[in-house]
Design a protein around this motif. Sequence first.
Motif, PDB file in Angstrom:
ATOM      1  N   VAL A   1      35.909   7.060   0.211  1.00  0.00           N
ATOM      2  CA  VAL A   1      37.169   7.611   0.704  1.00  0.00           C
ATOM      3  C   VAL A   1      37.429   8.955   0.036  1.00  0.00           C
ATOM      4  O   VAL A   1      36.820   9.284  -0.988  1.00  0.00           O
ATOM      5  CB  VAL A   1      38.353   6.644   0.446  1.00  0.00           C
ATOM      6  N   SER A   2      38.336   9.725   0.601  1.00  0.00           N
ATOM      7  CA  SER A   2      38.689  11.018   0.020  1.00  0.00           C
ATOM      8  C   SER A   2      39.405  10.809  -1.315  1.00  0.00           C
ATOM      9  O   SER A   2      39.962   9.730  -1.562  1.00  0.00           O
ATOM     10  CB  SER A   2      39.603  11.792   0.970  1.00  0.00           C
ATOM     11  N   PRO A   3      39.416  11.829  -2.168  1.00  0.00           N
ATOM     12  CA  PRO A   3      40.156  11.694  -3.437  1.00  0.00           C
ATOM     13  C   PRO A   3      41.642  11.361  -3.229  1.00  0.00           C
ATOM     14  O   PRO A   3      42.207  10.578  -3.994  1.00  0.00           O
ATOM     15  CB  PRO A   3      39.980  13.058  -4.103  1.00  0.00           C
ATOM     16  N   LEU A   4      42.271  11.923  -2.177  1.00  0.00           N
ATOM     17  CA  LEU A   4      43.680  11.615  -1.918  1.00  0.00           C
ATOM     18  C   LEU A   4      43.856  10.151  -1.533  1.00  0.00           C
ATOM     19  O   LEU A   4      44.743   9.459  -2.048  1.00  0.00           O
ATOM     20  CB  LEU A   4      44.254  12.517  -0.824  1.00  0.00           C
ATOM     21  N   THR A   5      43.002   9.650  -0.654  1.00  0.00           N
ATOM     22  CA  THR A   5      43.068   8.237  -0.263  1.00  0.00           C
ATOM     23  C   THR A   5      42.820   7.355  -1.480  1.00  0.00           C
ATOM     24  O   THR A   5      43.497   6.342  -1.678  1.00  0.00           O
ATOM     25  CB  THR A   5      42.059   7.930   0.858  1.00  0.00           C
ATOM     26  N   GLY A   6      41.867   7.753  -2.306  1.00  0.00           N
ATOM     27  CA  GLY A   6      41.596   7.003  -3.537  1.00  0.00           C
ATOM     28  C   GLY A   6      42.802   6.983  -4.457  1.00  0.00           C
ATOM     29  O   GLY A   6      43.157   5.937  -5.011  1.00  0.00           O
ATOM     30  N   ALA A   7      43.459   8.143  -4.613  1.00  0.00           N
ATOM     31  CA  ALA A   7      44.651   8.212  -5.473  1.00  0.00           C
ATOM     32  C   ALA A   7      45.760   7.317  -4.926  1.00  0.00           C
ATOM     33  O   ALA A   7      46.462   6.637  -5.690  1.00  0.00           O
ATOM     34  CB  ALA A   7      45.134   9.651  -5.581  1.00  0.00           C
ATOM     35  N   ARG A   8      45.908   7.291  -3.607  1.00  0.00           N
ATOM     36  CA  ARG A   8      46.928   6.434  -2.994  1.00  0.00           C
ATOM     37  C   ARG A   8      46.625   4.956  -3.253  1.00  0.00           C
ATOM     38  O   ARG A   8      47.517   4.182  -3.581  1.00  0.00           O
ATOM     39  CB  ARG A   8      47.004   6.695  -1.497  1.00  0.00           C
ATOM     40  N   ARG A   9      45.385   4.583  -3.113  1.00  0.00           N
ATOM     41  CA  ARG A   9      45.023   3.181  -3.340  1.00  0.00           C
ATOM     42  C   ARG A   9      45.151   2.805  -4.811  1.00  0.00           C
ATOM     43  O   ARG A   9      45.527   1.680  -5.141  1.00  0.00           O
ATOM     44  CB  ARG A   9      43.632   2.904  -2.793  1.00  0.00           C
ATOM     45  N   MET A  10      44.853   3.757  -5.694  1.00  0.00           N
ATOM     46  CA  MET A  10      45.043   3.489  -7.128  1.00  0.00           C
ATOM     47  C   MET A  10      46.521   3.298  -7.428  1.00  0.00           C
ATOM     48  O   MET A  10      46.895   2.471  -8.261  1.00  0.00           O
ATOM     49  CB  MET A  10      44.464   4.616  -7.963  1.00  0.00           C
ATOM     50  N   ARG A  11      47.365   4.053  -6.740  1.00  0.00           N
ATOM     51  CA  ARG A  11      48.811   3.921  -6.912  1.00  0.00           C
ATOM     52  C   ARG A  11      49.267   2.528  -6.475  1.00  0.00           C
ATOM     53  O   ARG A  11      50.062   1.872  -7.139  1.00  0.00           O
ATOM     54  CB  ARG A  11      49.513   5.003  -6.090  1.00  0.00           C
TER      55      ARG A  11
ATOM     56  N   MET B   1      38.304  -0.986 -11.668  1.00  0.00           N
ATOM     57  CA  MET B   1      37.562   0.232 -12.009  1.00  0.00           C
ATOM     58  C   MET B   1      38.407   1.186 -12.853  1.00  0.00           C
ATOM     59  O   MET B   1      37.880   1.831 -13.759  1.00  0.00           O
ATOM     60  CB  MET B   1      37.052   0.910 -10.736  1.00  0.00           C
ATOM     61  N   ILE B   2      39.704   1.256 -12.578  1.00  0.00           N
ATOM     62  CA  ILE B   2      40.605   2.074 -13.403  1.00  0.00           C
ATOM     63  C   ILE B   2      40.602   1.537 -14.826  1.00  0.00           C
ATOM     64  O   ILE B   2      40.471   2.283 -15.793  1.00  0.00           O
ATOM     65  CB  ILE B   2      42.045   2.061 -12.828  1.00  0.00           C
TER      66      ILE B   2
ATOM     67  N   ASP C   1      42.771  -7.103  -1.983  1.00  0.00           N
ATOM     68  CA  ASP C   1      41.479  -7.242  -2.663  1.00  0.00           C
ATOM     69  C   ASP C   1      40.906  -5.878  -3.020  1.00  0.00           C
ATOM     70  O   ASP C   1      40.376  -5.686  -4.117  1.00  0.00           O
ATOM     71  CB  ASP C   1      40.492  -8.017  -1.778  1.00  0.00           C
ATOM     72  N   GLU C   2      41.037  -4.933  -2.090  1.00  0.00           N
ATOM     73  CA  GLU C   2      40.555  -3.577  -2.370  1.00  0.00           C
ATOM     74  C   GLU C   2      41.384  -2.933  -3.479  1.00  0.00           C
ATOM     75  O   GLU C   2      40.842  -2.294  -4.377  1.00  0.00           O
ATOM     76  CB  GLU C   2      40.607  -2.719  -1.105  1.00  0.00           C
TER      77      GLU C   2
ATOM     78  N   ILE D   1      35.814   6.530  -8.434  1.00  0.00           N
ATOM     79  CA  ILE D   1      36.309   5.375  -7.689  1.00  0.00           C
ATOM     80  C   ILE D   1      36.363   5.695  -6.199  1.00  0.00           C
ATOM     81  O   ILE D   1      35.920   4.904  -5.362  1.00  0.00           O
ATOM     82  CB  ILE D   1      37.683   4.922  -8.222  1.00  0.00           C
ATOM     83  N   ALA D   2      36.907   6.859  -5.855  1.00  0.00           N
ATOM     84  CA  ALA D   2      36.993   7.253  -4.444  1.00  0.00           C
ATOM     85  C   ALA D   2      35.601   7.318  -3.820  1.00  0.00           C
ATOM     86  O   ALA D   2      35.378   6.816  -2.710  1.00  0.00           O
ATOM     87  CB  ALA D   2      37.711   8.589  -4.308  1.00  0.00           C
ATOM     88  N   ALA D   3      34.652   7.915  -4.534  1.00  0.00           N
ATOM     89  CA  ALA D   3      33.284   8.023  -4.013  1.00  0.00           C
ATOM     90  C   ALA D   3      32.657   6.642  -3.835  1.00  0.00           C
ATOM     91  O   ALA D   3      31.965   6.390  -2.838  1.00  0.00           O
ATOM     92  CB  ALA D   3      32.433   8.878  -4.943  1.00  0.00           C
ATOM     93  N   ARG D   4      32.901   5.757  -4.763  1.00  0.00           N
ATOM     94  CA  ARG D   4      32.346   4.400  -4.689  1.00  0.00           C
ATOM     95  C   ARG D   4      32.798   3.674  -3.429  1.00  0.00           C
ATOM     96  O   ARG D   4      32.066   2.927  -2.815  1.00  0.00           O
ATOM     97  CB  ARG D   4      32.759   3.617  -5.939  1.00  0.00           C
ATOM     98  N   PHE D   5      34.061   3.941  -3.020  1.00  0.00           N
ATOM     99  CA  PHE D   5      34.609   3.288  -1.833  1.00  0.00           C
ATOM    100  C   PHE D   5      34.464   4.138  -0.573  1.00  0.00           C
ATOM    101  O   PHE D   5      34.886   3.725   0.506  1.00  0.00           O
ATOM    102  CB  PHE D   5      36.084   2.929  -2.058  1.00  0.00           C
TER     103      PHE D   5
END
Length: 181
Positions: free
Chosen positions: A28-38, A12-13, A4-5, A22-26
Amino acid sequence: HPADEFAAFKRMIDEGKSGETIAARFGVSPLTGARRMRLANVSPVLMAKFREDDIDLQQLIALAITDDHEKQEMVWENASPWERNAHSLLRMLTENEVDAVNHPLARFVGIEPYEAAGGYVRRDLFSDGSRMELSTALLAIPTSSSTSVNPALSFRADLFNRAFIPLLLAGRQSTSSLGHN
């Protein structure tokens, strides 16, 4: 469910939001955000299997190494049940790549000259590793770049091309004949 996340990240992408936003909205750090976007970019078919607990998070991470949904699905479907561990899936998806730091050919060539020659380096968000595509460009660089930069390396480049490349290709053929390609 984590899916779901990942779906929220994908929305959002698709809306054109930046990775930082996106990372700030959730929170999380930018790296964690990039991983979740991946992870959000994994095939919808495989994401459904993840939701159903037919694929675990480590397998999903391995499948996320490529954006090619068709390739992700093909590797998953063609893998025997005992080959569906994260390590084996990652190996199958990167079979035409070499470790950009530790492989002798990659160390000889170097990442910067390889990229300058148009080579692709995959940087894995989930590890410290990078991989270079094993291509004719990578195999050609030792002769062209090293001899043009320093003619004294001509002998080394020639030795490399006559000794190492046949061994490399022979090794790839022997693993292919064993069904590991």
